[in-house]
Design a protein around this motif. Structure first.
Motif, PDB file in Angstrom:
ATOM      1  N   PHE A 122      15.303  -7.107   1.580  1.00 43.18           N
ATOM      2  CA  PHE A 122      16.325  -7.069   2.620  1.00 43.18           C
ATOM      3  C   PHE A 122      16.152  -8.199   3.628  1.00 43.18           C
ATOM      4  O   PHE A 122      17.122  -8.676   4.205  1.00 43.18           O
ATOM      5  N   GLN A 123      14.917  -8.639   3.828  1.00 44.90           N
ATOM      6  CA  GLN A 123      14.732  -9.813   4.682  1.00 44.90           C
ATOM      7  C   GLN A 123      15.420 -11.023   4.058  1.00 44.90           C
ATOM      8  O   GLN A 123      16.046 -11.830   4.753  1.00 44.90           O
ATOM      9  N   MET A 124      15.323 -11.152   2.750  1.00 46.72           N
ATOM     10  CA  MET A 124      16.014 -12.234   2.058  1.00 46.72           C
ATOM     11  C   MET A 124      17.519 -12.151   2.292  1.00 46.72           C
ATOM     12  O   MET A 124      18.185 -13.161   2.569  1.00 46.72           O
ATOM     13  N   LEU A 125      18.086 -10.936   2.223  1.00 50.52           N
ATOM     14  CA  LEU A 125      19.524 -10.778   2.428  1.00 50.52           C
ATOM     15  C   LEU A 125      19.935 -11.248   3.817  1.00 50.52           C
ATOM     16  O   LEU A 125      20.951 -11.943   3.977  1.00 50.52           O
ATOM     17  N   TYR A 126      19.165 -10.876   4.830  1.00 57.25           N
ATOM     18  CA  TYR A 126      19.517 -11.284   6.186  1.00 57.25           C
ATOM     19  C   TYR A 126      19.350 -12.785   6.380  1.00 57.25           C
ATOM     20  O   TYR A 126      20.157 -13.431   7.072  1.00 57.25           O
ATOM     21  N   GLN A 127      18.327 -13.371   5.781  1.00 54.78           N
ATOM     22  CA  GLN A 127      18.124 -14.814   5.920  1.00 54.78           C
ATOM     23  C   GLN A 127      19.257 -15.591   5.254  1.00 54.78           C
ATOM     24  O   GLN A 127      19.770 -16.572   5.807  1.00 54.78           O
ATOM     25  N   VAL A 128      19.658 -15.155   4.088  1.00 53.62           N
ATOM     26  CA  VAL A 128      20.649 -15.896   3.312  1.00 53.62           C
ATOM     27  C   VAL A 128      22.073 -15.606   3.777  1.00 53.62           C
ATOM     28  O   VAL A 128      22.906 -16.516   3.889  1.00 53.62           O
ATOM     29  N   LEU A 129      22.363 -14.344   4.085  1.00 57.29           N
ATOM     30  CA  LEU A 129      23.742 -13.961   4.381  1.00 57.29           C
ATOM     31  C   LEU A 129      24.099 -14.025   5.868  1.00 57.29           C
ATOM     32  O   LEU A 129      25.256 -14.274   6.214  1.00 57.29           O
ATOM     33  N   LEU A 130      23.106 -13.798   6.758  1.00 59.38           N
ATOM     34  CA  LEU A 130      23.402 -13.759   8.191  1.00 59.38           C
ATOM     35  C   LEU A 130      22.633 -14.798   8.999  1.00 59.38           C
ATOM     36  O   LEU A 130      22.856 -14.938  10.200  1.00 59.38           O
ATOM     37  N   GLY A 131      21.721 -15.515   8.351  1.00 64.42           N
ATOM     38  CA  GLY A 131      21.008 -16.573   9.062  1.00 64.42           C
ATOM     39  C   GLY A 131      20.028 -16.063  10.089  1.00 64.42           C
ATOM     40  O   GLY A 131      19.762 -16.730  11.090  1.00 64.42           O
ATOM     41  N   GLN A 132      19.460 -14.878   9.886  1.00 66.09           N
ATOM     42  CA  GLN A 132      18.475 -14.317  10.810  1.00 66.09           C
ATOM     43  C   GLN A 132      17.376 -13.617  10.025  1.00 66.09           C
ATOM     44  O   GLN A 132      17.514 -13.343   8.834  1.00 66.09           O
ATOM     45  N   ARG A 188      15.859 -10.605  10.528  1.00 69.87           N
ATOM     46  CA  ARG A 188      15.851  -9.157  10.344  1.00 69.87           C
ATOM     47  C   ARG A 188      17.166  -8.562  10.832  1.00 69.87           C
ATOM     48  O   ARG A 188      17.966  -9.240  11.468  1.00 69.87           O
ATOM     49  N   GLY A 189      17.320  -7.283  10.576  1.00 71.19           N
ATOM     50  CA  GLY A 189      18.519  -6.591  11.023  1.00 71.19           C
ATOM     51  C   GLY A 189      18.385  -5.111  10.747  1.00 71.19           C
ATOM     52  O   GLY A 189      17.363  -4.652  10.234  1.00 71.19           O
ATOM     53  N   PRO A 190      19.400  -4.315  11.081  1.00 68.71           N
ATOM     54  CA  PRO A 190      19.345  -2.878  10.809  1.00 68.71           C
ATOM     55  C   PRO A 190      19.524  -2.609   9.310  1.00 68.71           C
ATOM     56  O   PRO A 190      19.614  -3.545   8.505  1.00 68.71           O
ATOM     57  N   ARG A 191      19.577  -1.393   8.949  1.00 72.47           N
ATOM     58  CA  ARG A 191      19.732  -0.990   7.550  1.00 72.47           C
ATOM     59  C   ARG A 191      20.938  -1.706   6.940  1.00 72.47           C
ATOM     60  O   ARG A 191      22.061  -1.596   7.436  1.00 72.47           O
ATOM     61  N   PHE A 192      20.701  -2.447   5.854  1.00 74.92           N
ATOM     62  CA  PHE A 192      21.744  -3.308   5.323  1.00 74.92           C
ATOM     63  C   PHE A 192      22.916  -2.508   4.767  1.00 74.92           C
ATOM     64  O   PHE A 192      24.079  -2.914   4.882  1.00 74.92           O
ATOM     65  N   GLY A 193      22.623  -1.346   4.166  1.00 71.67           N
ATOM     66  CA  GLY A 193      23.711  -0.530   3.640  1.00 71.67           C
ATOM     67  C   GLY A 193      24.671  -0.098   4.733  1.00 71.67           C
ATOM     68  O   GLY A 193      25.891  -0.092   4.541  1.00 71.67           O
ATOM     69  N   PRO A 247       0.804  -1.227   0.000  1.00 71.51           N
ATOM     70  CA  PRO A 247       0.000   0.000   0.000  1.00 71.51           C
ATOM     71  C   PRO A 247       0.831   1.268   0.000  1.00 71.51           C
ATOM     72  O   PRO A 247       0.361   2.323  -0.408  1.00 71.51           O
ATOM     73  N   THR A 248       2.085   1.179   0.450  1.00 74.17           N
ATOM     74  CA  THR A 248       2.933   2.373   0.491  1.00 74.17           C
ATOM     75  C   THR A 248       4.036   2.360  -0.545  1.00 74.17           C
ATOM     76  O   THR A 248       4.877   3.249  -0.574  1.00 74.17           O
ATOM     77  N   GLY A 249       4.064   1.347  -1.402  1.00 75.10           N
ATOM     78  CA  GLY A 249       5.063   1.320  -2.453  1.00 75.10           C
ATOM     79  C   GLY A 249       6.399   0.788  -1.995  1.00 75.10           C
ATOM     80  O   GLY A 249       6.577  -0.406  -1.816  1.00 75.10           O
ATOM     81  N   GLY A 250       7.352   1.698  -1.770  1.00 72.64           N
ATOM     82  CA  GLY A 250       8.740   1.344  -1.471  1.00 72.64           C
ATOM     83  C   GLY A 250       8.954   0.280  -0.422  1.00 72.64           C
ATOM     84  O   GLY A 250       9.725  -0.646  -0.630  1.00 72.64           O
ATOM     85  N   PRO A 251       8.322   0.373   0.755  1.00 68.85           N
ATOM     86  CA  PRO A 251       8.583  -0.628   1.795  1.00 68.85           C
ATOM     87  C   PRO A 251       8.311  -2.054   1.361  1.00 68.85           C
ATOM     88  O   PRO A 251       8.882  -2.988   1.889  1.00 68.85           O
ATOM     89  N   GLY A 252       7.450  -2.230   0.357  1.00 74.59           N
ATOM     90  CA  GLY A 252       7.191  -3.585  -0.118  1.00 74.59           C
ATOM     91  C   GLY A 252       8.436  -4.207  -0.710  1.00 74.59           C
ATOM     92  O   GLY A 252       8.838  -5.302  -0.341  1.00 74.59           O
ATOM     93  N   VAL A 253       9.078  -3.493  -1.607  1.00 80.97           N
ATOM     94  CA  VAL A 253      10.278  -4.035  -2.224  1.00 80.97           C
ATOM     95  C   VAL A 253      11.416  -4.129  -1.210  1.00 80.97           C
ATOM     96  O   VAL A 253      12.103  -5.149  -1.122  1.00 80.97           O
ATOM     97  N   SER A 254      11.625  -3.089  -0.424  1.00 77.06           N
ATOM     98  CA  SER A 254      12.774  -3.108   0.474  1.00 77.06           C
ATOM     99  C   SER A 254      12.596  -4.129   1.587  1.00 77.06           C
ATOM    100  O   SER A 254      13.524  -4.851   1.919  1.00 77.06           O
ATOM    101  N   GLY A 255      11.386  -4.208   2.148  1.00 76.26           N
ATOM    102  CA  GLY A 255      11.181  -5.137   3.250  1.00 76.26           C
ATOM    103  C   GLY A 255      11.424  -6.574   2.853  1.00 76.26           C
ATOM    104  O   GLY A 255      12.200  -7.290   3.511  1.00 76.26           O
TER     105      GLY A 255
END
Length: 553
Positions: free
Chosen positions: A511-521, A523-528, A500-508
């Motif tokens: 980035f959750q995928m990045l944390y699951q695959v790269l850090l095994g968790q 969620r996390g803080p801003r990935f950048g 419904p808000t656009g951007g958060p859909g793609v980023s959420g």
């Protein structure tokens, strides 16, 4: 014993003017006490009280009640321009009878031989250092409060009863026995009401606190007559001088009246008890104190925390992984809202504390006095800046597999040149907390998942994009590069359209995928920001490890 009077406050016109309008809850509570004395002068000392049951060890609730009471006291001192003496009285109900043997003490068989006796007449199960179980736990309470620098005066129920401090009010209760019974009886089960008495005589032979019906009251003599249920023998006992104590609700009310307590808060589970005690206090011609009922803590499943169940954090649990100030913040925030108290809340609360602390120096007085750190530090917050948030430290530990603070400082100093353990001792303290927290809670829960084909392509694209950035690229540049990759992937474009808000859909989702695959968790803080701290080259190596299967499994 600590002093009952703090050093004089330095009150600027800005502080006094702002305090008059401040809406922070400690000020709202303090105004109740100011209003209490609108019709007349303040007493010589305005008394704040907290109660403690010394059959168990001090716990996180003990900390919360004293910390919150201290915040109200400080706000009151500001509102009265520090012209009124104040005192926090930490009162130990150490004359209570030992009802059961606690699970967490040694020498249980010895304690069973003293069931029913006042805690100050039960031998110390821990050692021979103290004359009684009550004295041993009182010492622990004082050490606990001193550890956190609380300003208070300690009081022992046994000492107050035995010294005659309560005698006049006890005689008044004997005189108004019927009025007290009228208040108490409707709250009791029918069976208990038949034998209930607010007075509990101490058996002159066994030393046990007796719960018995009264045969007679002798007002002129100030005594009660009761019958031993085992032998049938009649005894006449003075209600004064420590020969009797009171049931806990009448005792609470008697204390309010005798000591002229002005303020006492308590848990939501004691709302009905507060009402009964207030009625009894009024029947004794006392004025019930001001205060409020704070909400109770919940465990991660939303269940009420219980000491017997052991389903919540202890104070030592929290302080093993975070500074005391973060716990004070947790106690400050929304005291009338039920909050979950478990390990997952610690990192967020730590970062919230330092965020508030960082903002304080840039705020005007209105916002400063609504800032939690003003109340946590009695109006004098330290000046501390953290170049790396606690959550980022945790992710750095996770990615780097660091086992000591030296490894972490290697990354931190490269990320923020000139920042060292010597220049930023507070950050150095947090690196130790981060290592412990990761080892005990993050590492055991890490579950890497392998990327699917779409995610593998995305990861390769991110690695290629990062390769075009300088090694010292900042978090914003890295975040933008990653988002550019995400926007070009149809899967995440669909999510963006559905959001419904656009951007958060793609980023959420991305980035959750990045944390699951790269850090095994999850969620996390801003990935950048994490990648900037960890390093562009190191982040690309992490991606390669995920792609070749080194991380998963």
């Amino acid at each position: 014993m600590t002093t009952a009077r703090q050093d004089a406050l330095e009150l600027s016109p800005e502080i006094l003017e702002t305090a008059a309008e401040c809406k922070a809850w400690p000020f709202e509570e303090a105004r109740k006490i100011v209003k209490r004395y609108e019709a007349g002068a303040f007493p010589e000392t305005v008394l704040f009280e907290t109660g403690y049951g010394p059959s168990g060890l001090p716990h996180i609730g003990t900390f919360g009640e004293v910390a919150r009471t201290s915040m109200v006291r400080h706000a009151f001192r500001i509102l009265t321009e520090d012209k009124v003496k104040t005192k926090i009285l930490c009162f130990s109900d150490d004359m209570d009878g030992l009802r059961k043997v606690p699970d967490n003490v040694p020498n249980k068989e010895m304690l069973r031989q003293h069931l029913g006796k006042p805690l100050t007449q039960v031998p110390d199960p821990f050692s021979n250092e103290y004359p009684s179980f009550g004295a041993a736990n009182n010492a622990r309470l004082r050490a606990f409060l001193d550890r956190f620098g609380f300003d208070y005066e300690f009081a022992s129920s046994t000492e107050y009863y035995a010294s005659g401090r309560f005698d006049a009010t006890l005689l008044a209760m004997l005189e108004r026995f019927d009025a007290v019974m009228e208040i108490m009886l409707p709250s009791l089960r029918a069976e208990r009401a038949q034998t209930y008495s607010p007075f509990l005589p101490i058996h002159p032979r066994t030393g046990v606190v007796m719960q018995v019906a009264l045969e007679e009251r002798k007002l002129d003599a100030g005594t009660i007559v009761w019958r031993d249920p085992d032998s049938g023998e009649l005894f006449e006992t003075p209600v004064t001088g420590g020969h009797c104590k009171l049931q806990w609700k009448p005792d609470w009310a008697m204390r309010w009246a005798a000591l002229k307590v002005d303020y006492e808060m308590s848990g939501k589970d004691l709302i009905d008890s507060v009402k009964l005690a207030a009625q009894i206090c009024s029947a004794l011609d006392g004025t019930p104190p001001e205060g409020f009922n704070y909400e109770l803590f919940l465990d991660e499943k939303g269940q009420k925390i219980s000491k017997s169940k052991g389903n919540g954090l202890t104070i030592d649990d929290w302080l093993a992984y975070a500074p005391t100030e973060s716990l004070s913040l947790y106690m400050f925030q929304k005291p009338k809202t039920a909050k979950k108290l478990y390990f997952d809340v610690i990192p967020r609360t730590v970062d919230e504390y330092y965020t508030f602390l960082s903002a304080y120096g840039r705020q005007d007085w209105k916002n400063r006095m609504n800032n939690p750190v003003w109340h946590i530090h009695d109006g004098e917050p330290p000046r501390t800046e953290l170049p790396v948030p606690f959550a980022l430290l945790l992710n750095l530990v996770s990615a780097s597999n660091a086992e000591n603070t030296d490894v972490l400082w290697g990354f931190i100093t490269r990320y923020a040149p000139g920042v060292t353990a010597q220049t930023h001792p507070e950050l150095d303290r947090l690196t130790g907390y981060a290592l412990r927290y990761f080892e005990d809670f993050v590492r055991p829960a890490k579950t890497f998942r392998a990327p699917d084909d779409v995610e593998r392509a995305a990861l390769r694209a991110i690695s290629d994009s990062l390769a075009t950035l300088p090694e010292d690229a900042d978090g914003e540049a890295i975040q933008d590069a990653i988002l550019d990759v995400a926007r070009g992937i149809e899967r995440y474009q669909d999510l963006q359209r559905k959001s419904p808000t656009g951007g958060p859909g793609v980023s959420g989702a991305f980035f959750q995928m990045l944390y699951q695959v790269l850090l095994g968790q999850e969620r996390g803080p801003r990935f950048g920001s994490f990648a900037a701290l960890y390093g562009v080259k190191e982040t690309r190596a992490l991606i390669e490890a995920a792609l070749d299967g080194t991380l998963a499994g």
